[in-house]
Design an enzyme around this catalytic site. Structure first.
Site, PDB file in Angstrom:
ATOM      1  N   HIS A  55     -22.038  13.958  -5.656  1.00 20.46           N
ATOM      2  CA  HIS A  55     -21.534  12.595  -5.508  1.00 20.46           C
ATOM      3  C   HIS A  55     -22.151  11.693  -6.574  1.00 20.46           C
ATOM      4  O   HIS A  55     -23.282  11.891  -7.005  1.00 20.46           O
ATOM      5  CB  HIS A  55     -21.871  12.047  -4.111  1.00 20.46           C
ATOM      6  CG  HIS A  55     -23.318  12.179  -3.743  1.00 20.46           C
ATOM      7  ND1 HIS A  55     -23.872  13.365  -3.306  1.00 20.46           N
ATOM      8  CD2 HIS A  55     -24.329  11.281  -3.760  1.00 20.46           C
ATOM      9  CE1 HIS A  55     -25.151  13.189  -3.059  1.00 20.46           C
ATOM     10  NE2 HIS A  55     -25.464  11.932  -3.332  1.00 20.46           N
ATOM     11  N   TRP A  56     -21.368  10.725  -6.969  1.00 21.08           N
ATOM     12  CA  TRP A  56     -21.846   9.704  -7.893  1.00 21.08           C
ATOM     13  C   TRP A  56     -22.405   8.525  -7.107  1.00 21.08           C
ATOM     14  O   TRP A  56     -21.909   8.213  -6.026  1.00 21.08           O
ATOM     15  CB  TRP A  56     -20.702   9.175  -8.766  1.00 21.08           C
ATOM     16  CG  TRP A  56     -20.218  10.128  -9.790  1.00 21.08           C
ATOM     17  CD1 TRP A  56     -19.166  10.991  -9.686  1.00 21.08           C
ATOM     18  CD2 TRP A  56     -20.748  10.318 -11.104  1.00 21.08           C
ATOM     19  NE1 TRP A  56     -19.030  11.706 -10.846  1.00 21.08           N
ATOM     20  CE2 TRP A  56     -19.960  11.311 -11.728  1.00 21.08           C
ATOM     21  CE3 TRP A  56     -21.809   9.744 -11.803  1.00 21.08           C
ATOM     22  CZ2 TRP A  56     -20.220  11.738 -13.031  1.00 21.08           C
ATOM     23  CZ3 TRP A  56     -22.059  10.172 -13.102  1.00 21.08           C
ATOM     24  CH2 TRP A  56     -21.271  11.159 -13.690  1.00 21.08           C
TER      25      TRP A  56
END
Ligand SMILES: [Zn+2]
Length: 185
Positions: free
Chosen positions: A130-131
């Site tokens: 995930h960013w």
């Protein structure tokens, strides 16, 4: 919970890697937080702001700052290389959009964008990549730090959710094309 986040390892490090917080003591939700159902009415309780064909954007439950967003592929994987090209593009498109929304809605003075791959890199959730998108304001590290192991956020999470949700919810005009609910899961 609160004591699990915001451990400061030194100002400079926090500045360039604000997402390096400790989640270890935080209670683990059942299952993967990026794989929970993404259909109304579960969206708001789960802080899910929007869902695309291959990605989702949500508020971080343990934010570093107001408007701290997480952008994850819908595919449960820890490996960037495992994302097919179209899914990767969708993820990146949503990341770009998330930055634009944060800039428009919150008017930060800067934005941190980053990804931690693996626990050693600081990932709190290690098995679903995930960013992080973290809006920043000059001096926020001066008044944001842990005080008595409790990070004080000037805005409640659900208030942030309600503020940002219209930017992601259809039919909010999507500058990059369709932005729709999908029915995966
Ligand atoms: Zn997952």
């Amino acid at each position: 919970m609160a004591e699990a986040r915001g451990r400061r390892d030194g100002g400079a490090e926090v500045l360039w890697a604000p997402w390096r917080m400790r989640y270890i003591e935080a209670p683990k939700p059942d299952g993967c937080i990026f794989c929970t159902p993404a259909e109304a009415p579960a969206l708001r309780p789960a802080l899910i702001l929007g869902v695309t064909a291959h990605a989702r954007v949500m508020l971080n439950k343990y934010p570093y700052n107001n408007g701290h967003l997480l952008i994850a592929p819908r595919r449960h994987t820890a490996q960037l290389a495992e994302l097919p090209e179209d899914e990767f593009r969708d993820l990146m498109s949503l990341l770009r959009r998330a930055v634009a929304v944060v800039e428009t809605a919150l008017r930060p003075q800067g934005v941190n964008v980053g990804m931690n791959l693996g626990a050693s890199a600081g990932a709190g959730v290690t098995d679903h990549l995930h960013w992080h998108v973290v809006p920043r304001w000059t001096g926020d590290t001066n008044f944001m730090p842990v005080v008595g192991a409790v990070r004080v956020l000037p805005q409640h999470l659900l208030d942030s959710y309600d503020q940002l949700r219209p930017y992601f919810a259809p039919p909010a005009a999507a500058p990059e094309g369709e932005f729709r609910h999908s029915h995966q899961r």
